[in-house]
Structure formats: structure tokens, C-alpha cells
Design a protein around this motif. Structure first.
Motif, short mmCIF file in Angstrom:
data_model
loop_
_atom_site.label_atom_id
_atom_site.label_comp_id
_atom_site.label_asym_id
_atom_site.label_seq_id
_atom_site.Cartn_x
_atom_site.Cartn_y
_atom_site.Cartn_z
N ARG A 198 0.85 -1.20 0.00
CA ARG A 198 0.00 0.00 0.00
C ARG A 198 0.87 1.24 0.00
NH1 ARG A 198 -5.24 0.73 3.88
NH2 ARG A 198 -6.07 2.57 2.85
N MET A 199 0.45 2.23 -0.77
CA MET A 199 1.13 3.52 -0.79
C MET A 199 0.07 4.59 -0.85
SD MET A 199 2.22 6.33 -2.44
CE MET A 199 3.57 7.28 -3.00
N GLU A 200 0.16 5.57 0.04
CA GLU A 200 -0.81 6.67 0.10
C GLU A 200 -0.04 7.98 0.29
OE1 GLU A 200 -4.41 6.38 0.62
OE2 GLU A 200 -4.45 4.19 0.63
N ARG A 201 -0.59 9.04 -0.26
CA ARG A 201 -0.10 10.39 0.04
C ARG A 201 -1.19 11.08 0.86
NH1 ARG A 201 4.59 12.06 -1.49
NH2 ARG A 201 5.56 11.14 -3.29
N ILE A 202 -0.78 11.61 1.98
CA ILE A 202 -1.71 12.23 2.92
C ILE A 202 -1.30 13.68 3.12
CG2 ILE A 202 -2.63 12.10 5.27
CD1 ILE A 202 -1.47 9.07 5.03
N GLU A 203 -2.27 14.57 3.08
CA GLU A 203 -2.00 15.99 3.30
C GLU A 203 -2.73 16.46 4.55
OE1 GLU A 203 -2.68 18.26 -0.25
OE2 GLU A 203 -1.47 16.90 -1.46
N PRO A 204 -2.11 16.26 5.72
CA PRO A 204 -2.77 16.67 6.97
C PRO A 204 -3.00 18.18 7.01
CG PRO A 204 -0.90 15.24 7.41
CD PRO A 204 -0.83 15.63 5.97
N SER A 205 -4.12 18.57 7.57
CA SER A 205 -4.42 19.99 7.77
C SER A 205 -3.57 20.55 8.90
CB SER A 205 -5.91 20.16 8.11
OG SER A 205 -6.17 19.59 9.38
N LEU A 206 -3.54 21.86 9.02
CA LEU A 206 -2.81 22.48 10.13
C LEU A 206 -3.44 22.09 11.46
CD1 LEU A 206 -2.04 26.03 8.69
CD2 LEU A 206 -0.55 24.02 8.77
N GLU A 207 -4.75 21.87 11.47
CA GLU A 207 -5.42 21.40 12.69
C GLU A 207 -4.96 19.99 13.04
OE1 GLU A 207 -7.04 23.01 10.16
OE2 GLU A 207 -7.31 24.86 11.28
N SER A 208 -4.80 19.14 12.03
CA SER A 208 -4.32 17.77 12.28
C SER A 208 -2.90 17.78 12.83
CB SER A 208 -4.36 16.94 11.00
OG SER A 208 -5.69 16.70 10.60
N TRP A 209 -2.07 18.69 12.32
CA TRP A 209 -0.71 18.80 12.86
C TRP A 209 -0.76 19.27 14.31
CZ3 TRP A 209 3.02 16.13 11.10
CH2 TRP A 209 3.15 15.88 9.74
N GLY A 210 -1.66 20.21 14.61
CA GLY A 210 -1.80 20.67 15.99
C GLY A 210 -2.20 19.55 16.92
N THR A 211 -3.13 18.72 16.48
CA THR A 211 -3.56 17.57 17.28
C THR A 211 -2.40 16.59 17.45
OG1 THR A 211 -5.82 17.81 16.49
CG2 THR A 211 -5.21 15.65 17.39
N PHE A 212 -1.62 16.39 16.40
CA PHE A 212 -0.46 15.49 16.45
C PHE A 212 0.56 15.98 17.48
CE2 PHE A 212 3.86 14.51 14.83
CZ PHE A 212 3.83 13.15 14.99
#
Length: 137
Positions: free
Chosen positions: A43-57
Motif C-alpha cells: 500500500r502507498m498513500e499520500r496524505i496531506e494533513p491539515s494544520l489542525e491535524s498537525w496541531g492535534t499530532f
């Protein structure tokens, strides 16, 4: 809470069964790759997390105390198990850490495969949320 993406993020994890996962931040997206025990890509995926997702991370990493992880965690008494490696850089903060059947904040098992420590599990859960629940274990 919005927060910036990392300057660098690389994660690799190999399970006791030989299945492995890689995450690599490049060109504004996370590249997720999964491999079977023969290292064939599954499996290969490209994911573009939002700035909110980065904040949660970043917020989710707090209990993992990731910025204070040691460079190496080794369990020489165990041959099979979990191998992992991470590199994360965000501004002037950086961690480069590697583990072979050992984890930050964890105890070495006298026999058998050492289980991931609570700190490592927090890290895995933060990553899993960032990649939308894709397998990482």
C-alpha cells in the motif's frame, strides 16, 4: 488548534511478523508505505494533513515526551520483535531515535518480545490519527 507541519519527519516500523511501515514527510505531504514480510509493497498513500491535524499530532505527543527520547533503545536478548526508527525536526527541536525490541520509558522483558511502552503507544496513536487510521502496528 492549528500548528505547522514538521521540517522533517521519517518513521519506520517493522513488526514481529516482518510487515513494515514507512512514513516520510516530503513536498508538503506524508508518504505512507506498507510492505509485507518479503518487503513487497502492499500500500502507498499520500496524505496531506491539515494544520489542525498537525496541531492535534503535536499536542498528542506531549505524554510521549518525544523530545527527550534517547538515541537508541536496545534489547540484545531478543532476536525477533519490533524494530523502529524515527526522525522528527520542528524548528529547533529534534529527535532521532532507534529501537530494537526496546522502547522509551519501557522495561526490558526478561524473556520474550518486549511490548511497546505507554510512551511509544502514545506516539503510535498520534501517528495513526495523523494518517487517518492507516495501519502502523
Amino acid at each position: 488548534m492549528a500548528a505547522p507541519p514538521p521540517d522533517e519527519l521519517r518513521v519506520s516500523l517493522t513488526t514481529p511478523s516482518g510487515v513494515s511501515y514507512n512514513l516520510d514527510w516530503k513536498d508538503g505531504s506524508l508518504e505512507y508505505r506498507a510492505y509485507n514480510e518479503h518487503f513487497d509493497p502492499t500500500r502507498m498513500e499520500r496524505i496531506e494533513p491539515s494544520l489542525e491535524s498537525w496541531g492535534t499530532f503535536w499536542q498528542g505527543l506531549g505524554p510521549a515526551d518525544i523530545w527527550n527520547w534517547q538515541a537508541r533503545y536496545l534489547n540484545p536478548s531478543e532476536a525477533d520483535g519490533i524494530q523502529w526508527q524515527i526522525t522528527i525536526r520542528l524548528g529547533d527541536r529534534q529527535v532521532r531515535s532507534y529501537g530494537d525490541n526496546a522502547f522509551p520509558g519501557g522495561e526490558l522483558a526478561p524473556e520474550g518480545v518486549s511490548a511497546p511502552s505507554p510512551k511509544f503507544e502514545v506516539f503510535q496513536q498520534a501517528l495513526k490519527h495523523l494518517v487517518g487510521g492507516l495501519p502502523l502496528e
